[in-house]
Design a protein around this motif. Structure first.
Motif, mmCIF file in Angstrom:
data_model
loop_
_atom_site.group_PDB
_atom_site.id
_atom_site.type_symbol
_atom_site.label_atom_id
_atom_site.label_comp_id
_atom_site.label_asym_id
_atom_site.label_seq_id
_atom_site.Cartn_x
_atom_site.Cartn_y
_atom_site.Cartn_z
ATOM 1 N N ILE A 87 0.872 -1.174 0.000
ATOM 2 C CA ILE A 87 0.000 0.000 0.000
ATOM 3 C C ILE A 87 0.914 1.231 0.000
ATOM 4 N N PRO A 88 0.712 2.187 -0.918
ATOM 5 C CA PRO A 88 1.674 3.295 -1.071
ATOM 6 C C PRO A 88 1.574 4.376 0.000
ATOM 7 N N ILE A 89 1.548 3.937 1.258
ATOM 8 C CA ILE A 89 1.420 4.862 2.381
ATOM 9 C C ILE A 89 2.421 4.473 3.457
ATOM 10 N N GLU A 90 3.112 5.466 4.008
ATOM 11 C CA GLU A 90 3.948 5.254 5.175
ATOM 12 C C GLU A 90 3.151 5.692 6.394
ATOM 13 N N PHE A 91 2.995 4.792 7.350
ATOM 14 C CA PHE A 91 2.252 5.068 8.573
ATOM 15 C C PHE A 91 3.264 5.419 9.664
ATOM 16 N N VAL A 92 3.231 6.666 10.112
ATOM 17 C CA VAL A 92 4.181 7.140 11.120
ATOM 18 C C VAL A 92 3.469 7.205 12.471
ATOM 19 N N LEU A 122 2.309 9.852 1.794
ATOM 20 C CA LEU A 122 2.300 9.150 0.516
ATOM 21 C C LEU A 122 3.700 8.638 0.225
ATOM 22 N N LYS A 123 3.815 7.369 -0.096
ATOM 23 C CA LYS A 123 5.123 6.751 -0.345
ATOM 24 C C LYS A 123 5.574 7.091 -1.778
ATOM 25 N N ASP A 124 6.251 8.239 -1.922
ATOM 26 C CA ASP A 124 6.688 8.712 -3.231
ATOM 27 C C ASP A 124 7.919 9.595 -3.053
ATOM 28 N N ASP A 125 9.081 9.044 -3.327
ATOM 29 C CA ASP A 125 10.336 9.773 -3.129
ATOM 30 C C ASP A 125 10.399 11.042 -3.975
ATOM 31 N N LYS A 126 9.877 10.988 -5.194
ATOM 32 C CA LYS A 126 9.950 12.154 -6.084
ATOM 33 C C LYS A 126 9.181 13.337 -5.518
ATOM 34 N N LEU A 127 8.118 13.061 -4.761
ATOM 35 C CA LEU A 127 7.319 14.120 -4.159
ATOM 36 C C LEU A 127 7.751 14.435 -2.731
ATOM 37 N N GLY A 128 8.755 13.701 -2.240
ATOM 38 C CA GLY A 128 9.230 13.922 -0.874
ATOM 39 C C GLY A 128 8.347 13.311 0.194
ATOM 40 N N ASP A 129 7.622 12.234 -0.151
ATOM 41 C CA ASP A 129 6.740 11.532 0.802
ATOM 42 C C ASP A 129 5.834 12.513 1.549
ATOM 43 N N PRO A 130 4.952 13.224 0.826
ATOM 44 C CA PRO A 130 4.146 14.274 1.460
ATOM 45 C C PRO A 130 3.135 13.744 2.465
ATOM 46 N N LEU A 131 2.873 14.567 3.477
ATOM 47 C CA LEU A 131 1.858 14.264 4.477
ATOM 48 C C LEU A 131 0.480 14.295 3.823
ATOM 49 N N ILE A 132 -0.359 13.290 4.109
ATOM 50 C CA ILE A 132 -1.709 13.224 3.552
ATOM 51 C C ILE A 132 -2.704 12.927 4.670
ATOM 52 N N SER A 133 -3.996 13.061 4.359
ATOM 53 C CA SER A 133 -5.048 12.779 5.326
ATOM 54 C C SER A 133 -5.730 11.463 4.980
ATOM 55 N N ASP A 135 -8.805 11.220 4.291
ATOM 56 C CA ASP A 135 -9.679 11.526 3.162
ATOM 57 C C ASP A 135 -8.949 11.391 1.830
ATOM 58 N N HIS A 136 -7.673 11.771 1.798
ATOM 59 C CA HIS A 136 -6.879 11.572 0.582
ATOM 60 C C HIS A 136 -6.795 10.079 0.241
ATOM 61 N N ILE A 137 -6.570 9.259 1.269
ATOM 62 C CA ILE A 137 -6.435 7.813 1.055
ATOM 63 C C ILE A 137 -7.680 7.247 0.402
ATOM 64 N N TYR A 138 -8.851 7.654 0.894
ATOM 65 C CA TYR A 138 -10.109 7.136 0.344
ATOM 66 C C TYR A 138 -10.422 7.754 -1.017
ATOM 67 N N ALA A 139 -10.128 9.050 -1.187
ATOM 68 C CA ALA A 139 -10.438 9.736 -2.444
ATOM 69 C C ALA A 139 -9.672 9.140 -3.618
ATOM 70 N N PHE A 140 -8.418 8.771 -3.366
ATOM 71 C CA PHE A 140 -7.583 8.250 -4.445
ATOM 72 C C PHE A 140 -7.446 6.729 -4.399
ATOM 73 N N GLU A 141 -8.232 6.102 -3.515
ATOM 74 C CA GLU A 141 -8.380 4.646 -3.455
ATOM 75 C C GLU A 141 -7.055 3.906 -3.240
ATOM 76 N N TRP A 142 -6.208 4.496 -2.385
ATOM 77 C CA TRP A 142 -4.983 3.787 -2.013
ATOM 78 C C TRP A 142 -5.296 2.665 -1.034
ATOM 79 N N ALA A 143 -6.374 2.813 -0.280
ATOM 80 C CA ALA A 143 -6.875 1.784 0.641
ATOM 81 C C ALA A 143 -8.312 2.159 0.984
#
Length: 261
Positions: A87-92, A122-133, A135-143
């Protein structure tokens, strides 16, 4: 089991195929990176320590019913693991405020949080692993919501266990990063813990002195990283094999630093 072709190489690990499509080999590198790879170096022996520490923690988590990708350690640098769809998310998970949290919110460094705090990146080195909510996870169907609820419950169980484990050896668990993935178990797709848990992915402070025993030593130029990782492994009681870790000359590092843009 025969190691096949290289499937993926990240900042700290290399993934190889095997003859079984459901299993892969994870190789721990000696690379140390920080600030989205802007600062990097090679520290001989780091991969060996992370392999051992991660194996120890994941094995103990399995014993309390936390499903994870570890099958077994193969040697000093490699693990046989289950193939998972990450899942393309880092849980901190934060127990004490430090690092980016204090910079973003102006919280005093070292503030003990009343309850563990979970942040999503968001697990994306090119974007610098940006902080997300969420709601972002559900909106873009990452989980989906069911998956995230299960992951959060699992995270709190892992955090409780690890706080106790490290407290028992005189270490405070400040925060750490987890990753999860989907795999088939008995024909059903399930969410399980993946990646590694090591001083590369955790902030660990000595309980008495607050000495940093994690990758912050490299990030903040606090001194040699390898002795700190070795100290963590020794306290956990897992340095029983003969290895060349203690013999590494950590003063001879091939480092590269990039200027921030």
């Amino acid at each position: 089991m025969k190691k096949g072709k290289k499937l993926y190489e990240g900042k700290a690990k290399i993934i190889y195929s095997t003859s079984d499509k459901n299993l892969i080999i994870q190789y721990f590198k000696d690379d140390a990176t920080a600030f989205n790879n802007e600062k990097r170096t090679i520290i001989e022996g780091k991969g060996v320590l992370n392999n051992r520490i991660s194996e120890h923690i994941l094995t103990n988590l399995s014993q309390i019913g936390i499903e994870n990708h570890l099958v077994k350690r193969l040697n000093m640098r490699e693990q046989l693991i289950k193939f998972v769809e990450i899942i393309p998310i880092e849980f901190v998970i934060r127990n004490v405020a430090t690092g980016s949290l204090t910079k973003r919110l102006g919280i005093e460094d070292g503030t003990v949080l009343k309850e563990p705090l979970i942040e999503y990146c968001l697990k994306d080195d090119k974007l610098g692993d940006p902080l997300i909510s969420e709601d972002h996870i559900y909106a873009f169907e990452w989980a989906n919501k069911k998956e995230i609820e299960k992951i959060k419950k699992t995270i709190f169980r892992i955090n409780d266990f690890m706080i106790g484990m490290f407290r028992g050896v005189g270490i405070k668990l400040i925060d750490f990063k987890l990753e999860f993935g989907r795999t088939k178990i008995d024909g059903r797709k399930e969410i399980i813990l993946a990646d590694e848990i090591s001083p590369d992915t955790c902030r660990l402070w000595d309980s008495a002195t607050d000495k940093k025993l994690d990758k912050d030593r490299f990030r903040k130029d606090l001194g040699d990283l390898l002795p700190a990782y070795t100290e963590v492994a020794k306290r956990l009681g897992i340095l029983h094999e003969q290895s060349n870790v203690s013999a590494v000359n950590v003063t001879k590092l091939s480092s590269i630093k990039k200027k921030r843009k």
